[in-house]
Design an enzyme around this catalytic site. Sequence first.
Site, PDB file in Angstrom:
ATOM      1  N   HIS A   1       4.371  -6.758   1.040  1.00  0.00           N
ATOM      2  CA  HIS A   1       4.997  -5.580   1.647  1.00  0.00           C
ATOM      3  C   HIS A   1       3.980  -4.569   2.165  1.00  0.00           C
ATOM      4  O   HIS A   1       4.350  -3.565   2.767  1.00  0.00           O
ATOM      5  CB  HIS A   1       5.923  -4.872   0.654  1.00  0.00           C
ATOM      6  CG  HIS A   1       5.175  -4.109  -0.403  1.00  0.00           C
ATOM      7  ND1 HIS A   1       4.626  -4.711  -1.498  1.00  0.00           N
ATOM      8  CD2 HIS A   1       4.866  -2.795  -0.510  1.00  0.00           C
ATOM      9  CE1 HIS A   1       4.016  -3.800  -2.248  1.00  0.00           C
ATOM     10  NE2 HIS A   1       4.140  -2.627  -1.666  1.00  0.00           N
TER      11      HIS A   1
HETATM   12  C1  UD1 Z   1       6.347   2.170  -0.377  1.00  0.00           C
HETATM   13  C2  UD1 Z   1       5.017   2.817  -0.678  1.00  0.00           C
HETATM   14  C3  UD1 Z   1       4.040   1.771  -1.197  1.00  0.00           C
HETATM   15  C4  UD1 Z   1       4.639   1.012  -2.366  1.00  0.00           C
HETATM   16  C5  UD1 Z   1       6.002   0.465  -1.997  1.00  0.00           C
HETATM   17  C6  UD1 Z   1       6.645  -0.146  -3.214  1.00  0.00           C
HETATM   18  C7  UD1 Z   1       4.304   4.725   0.706  1.00  0.00           C
HETATM   19  C8  UD1 Z   1       3.466   5.150   1.852  1.00  0.00           C
HETATM   20  N1  UD1 Z   1       4.423   3.407   0.520  1.00  0.00           N
HETATM   21  O1  UD1 Z   1       6.125   1.224   0.665  1.00  0.00           O
HETATM   22  O2  UD1 Z   1       2.861   2.397  -1.642  1.00  0.00           O
HETATM   23  O3  UD1 Z   1       3.771  -0.044  -2.695  1.00  0.00           O
HETATM   24  O4  UD1 Z   1       6.841   1.531  -1.537  1.00  0.00           O
HETATM   25  O5  UD1 Z   1       7.614  -1.086  -2.862  1.00  0.00           O
HETATM   26  O6  UD1 Z   1       4.837   5.551   0.011  1.00  0.00           O
HETATM   27  N2  UD1 Z   1      13.443   0.114   3.472  1.00  0.00           N
HETATM   28  C9  UD1 Z   1      14.700  -0.381   3.284  1.00  0.00           C
HETATM   29  N3  UD1 Z   1      15.370  -0.015   2.144  1.00  0.00           N
HETATM   30  C10 UD1 Z   1      14.852   0.830   1.222  1.00  0.00           C
HETATM   31  C11 UD1 Z   1      13.574   1.354   1.435  1.00  0.00           C
HETATM   32  C12 UD1 Z   1      12.867   0.985   2.558  1.00  0.00           C
HETATM   33  O7  UD1 Z   1      15.210  -1.148   4.090  1.00  0.00           O
HETATM   34  O8  UD1 Z   1      15.529   1.106   0.209  1.00  0.00           O
HETATM   35  C13 UD1 Z   1      12.690  -0.300   4.687  1.00  0.00           C
HETATM   36  C14 UD1 Z   1      12.817   0.704   5.826  1.00  0.00           C
HETATM   37  O9  UD1 Z   1      12.852  -0.014   7.036  1.00  0.00           O
HETATM   38  C15 UD1 Z   1      11.529   1.472   5.734  1.00  0.00           C
HETATM   39  C16 UD1 Z   1      10.546   0.422   5.239  1.00  0.00           C
HETATM   40  O10 UD1 Z   1      11.313  -0.396   4.367  1.00  0.00           O
HETATM   41  O11 UD1 Z   1      11.125   2.024   6.955  1.00  0.00           O
HETATM   42  C17 UD1 Z   1       9.350   0.988   4.495  1.00  0.00           C
HETATM   43  O12 UD1 Z   1       9.783   1.815   3.403  1.00  0.00           O
HETATM   44  P1  UD1 Z   1       8.782   2.936   2.814  1.00  0.00           P
HETATM   45  O13 UD1 Z   1       9.370   3.535   1.600  1.00  0.00           O
HETATM   46  O14 UD1 Z   1       8.345   3.856   3.899  1.00  0.00           O
HETATM   47  O15 UD1 Z   1       7.499   2.115   2.441  1.00  0.00           O
HETATM   48  P2  UD1 Z   1       7.309   0.781   1.603  1.00  0.00           P
HETATM   49  O16 UD1 Z   1       6.719  -0.239   2.503  1.00  0.00           O
HETATM   50  O17 UD1 Z   1       8.535   0.450   0.841  1.00  0.00           O
HETATM   51  N1  UDP Z   2       9.266  -6.137  -8.556  1.00  0.00           N
HETATM   52  C1  UDP Z   2      10.605  -6.396  -8.841  1.00  0.00           C
HETATM   53  N2  UDP Z   2      11.321  -7.187  -7.987  1.00  0.00           N
HETATM   54  C2  UDP Z   2      10.772  -7.751  -6.871  1.00  0.00           C
HETATM   55  C3  UDP Z   2       9.405  -7.476  -6.590  1.00  0.00           C
HETATM   56  C4  UDP Z   2       8.690  -6.661  -7.441  1.00  0.00           C
HETATM   57  O1  UDP Z   2      11.126  -5.919  -9.853  1.00  0.00           O
HETATM   58  O2  UDP Z   2      11.490  -8.465  -6.144  1.00  0.00           O
HETATM   59  C5  UDP Z   2       8.515  -5.238  -9.443  1.00  0.00           C
HETATM   60  C6  UDP Z   2       7.232  -5.793 -10.009  1.00  0.00           C
HETATM   61  O3  UDP Z   2       7.467  -6.408 -11.252  1.00  0.00           O
HETATM   62  C7  UDP Z   2       6.356  -4.560 -10.173  1.00  0.00           C
HETATM   63  C8  UDP Z   2       6.828  -3.641  -9.081  1.00  0.00           C
HETATM   64  O4  UDP Z   2       8.103  -4.143  -8.647  1.00  0.00           O
HETATM   65  O5  UDP Z   2       6.597  -3.916 -11.409  1.00  0.00           O
HETATM   66  C9  UDP Z   2       5.865  -3.668  -7.948  1.00  0.00           C
HETATM   67  O6  UDP Z   2       6.378  -2.986  -6.888  1.00  0.00           O
HETATM   68  P1  UDP Z   2       5.823  -3.170  -5.417  1.00  0.00           P
HETATM   69  O7  UDP Z   2       5.109  -4.458  -5.299  1.00  0.00           O
HETATM   70  O8  UDP Z   2       6.961  -2.904  -4.521  1.00  0.00           O
HETATM   71  O9  UDP Z   2       4.848  -1.919  -5.284  1.00  0.00           O
HETATM   72  P2  UDP Z   2       3.302  -1.664  -5.622  1.00  0.00           P
HETATM   73  O10 UDP Z   2       3.073  -1.984  -7.061  1.00  0.00           O
HETATM   74  O11 UDP Z   2       2.505  -2.499  -4.679  1.00  0.00           O
HETATM   75  O12 UDP Z   2       3.138  -0.221  -5.310  1.00  0.00           O
END
Ligand code: UD1
Ligand code: UDP
Length: 360
Positions: free
Chosen positions: A203
């Site tokens: 992601h």
């Molecule tokens: C965010 C965090 C990242 C973290 C990740 C955990 C920032 C800059 N990034 O990344 O550090 O590792 O969360 O998973 O804060 N979207 C949906 N449904 C949701 C949320 C998001 O469809 O419930 C989609 C939207 O198109 C959105 C995109 O995901 O634009 C990105 O979501 P965003 O929260 O901006 O960043 P993540 O990539 O999830």
């Molecule tokens: N995780 C989860 N379901 C999934 C993928 C990840 O519960 O389908 C959990 C995973 O065990 C970990 C956390 O989500 O605890 C990690 O989140 P993510 O990879 O989105 O974010 P990051 O740690 O990179 O910020």
Amino acid sequence: LKILSVVGARPQFIKAFPVSDALRRDHDEVLVHTGQHYDESLSGVFFDELDIPEPDYNLGVGSGPHAAQTAEMMELLDAVVADEAPDVVLVYGDTNSTLAAALVASKRTPRLAHVEAGLRSYNRAMPEEINRILTDHCADLLFAPSESAATTLASEGIHDGVYVTGDVQYDAVLRVRSAAGERSTVLEAHDLSDGEFVLATVHRAANTDDRSRLSAIVDGLVDAPKPVVFPVHPRTEQALRDSGLWSRLAEDETVRLVEPVGYLDFVRLLDGAERVVTDSGGVQKEAFYLDTRCVTLRDETEWTETVDSGWNVLVGADRDAIRTALHATDPLPSKPSLYGEGTAAERIADVLSEVEVADA
Ligand code: UD1
Ligand code: UDP
């Protein structure tokens, strides 16, 4: 103490699960969800299955460009902090929700406490790196997962208020590991056997927003020597569809694309996987805790000890390196103890109690 905890994204709900529990034994907690993640599979599922208290506020900010998202969070959080007048604002990790709350707290009276302080990837192109640095430099209480994180803070001139607590995600994994083994049926649901599949998650913006990197990752997954189960983050699904790569994975016999799964199912998958391939921060550590070898789709990591220990390998988005790492069968070295004993949440609650006594 009155503690206002701010969460917003999937990993923060998981980190809050042990910490909220520990805080609520000795302190008053107000829980604020910024709404950065809002899909049931990225948010609601964790509150339901982990019994995390319902947030007292959900700011409903949702997705958007970094500046607009962070600014809206700040404006709404500022009003909540003004109304609630907490003693401490507590934030987790490195997302935009973390930074928004850190900036708000630092311009008002509460102390700012940062869980997962002192992590650095030394890649400032990564949005999370900026969020971490700024949050640490605003924080009054810095909860570091390791001595090396504390050393990093010291190297940046941050000496006061630093406490090495261990990693709260270790606490979380230990709490659910046996329940995941007993209750999760995710392996059966996807026709997987213990030790006979690869788990994948992707992601990170650097991978989703760069077609050539994403394409190389797709090549690596379809070439894996075992079935691959891939819970797809919505951001990644969108990027795969936009770049025409989705059908390549969907039509492949090795890869099973699934919705993001809840924590019990994810821990069960990670525990049962022969190896994991990921660009997640948290998953690198959880793999280590669950004795699963990890292939990291990044050029650098802030969790360097997992690489130094031989349990994690950085492959970037390089086709050959991904292939080599997915096929490697060399035995892994014995595991050192990293990131504490699984008691980080208690330690954080205790430090906050010590602060309260010192203030009295
Ligand atoms: C965010 C965090 C990242 C973290 C990740 C955990 C920032 C800059 N990034 O990344 O550090 O590792 O969360 O998973 O804060 N979207 C949906 N449904 C949701 C949320 C998001 O469809 O419930 C989609 C939207 O198109 C959105 C995109 O995901 O634009 C990105 O979501 P965003 O929260 O901006 O960043 P993540 O990539 O999830
Ligand atoms: N995780 C989860 N379901 C999934 C993928 C990840 O519960 O389908 C959990 C995973 O065990 C970990 C956390 O989500 O605890 C990690 O989140 P993510 O990879 O989105 O974010 P990051 O740690 O990179 O910020």
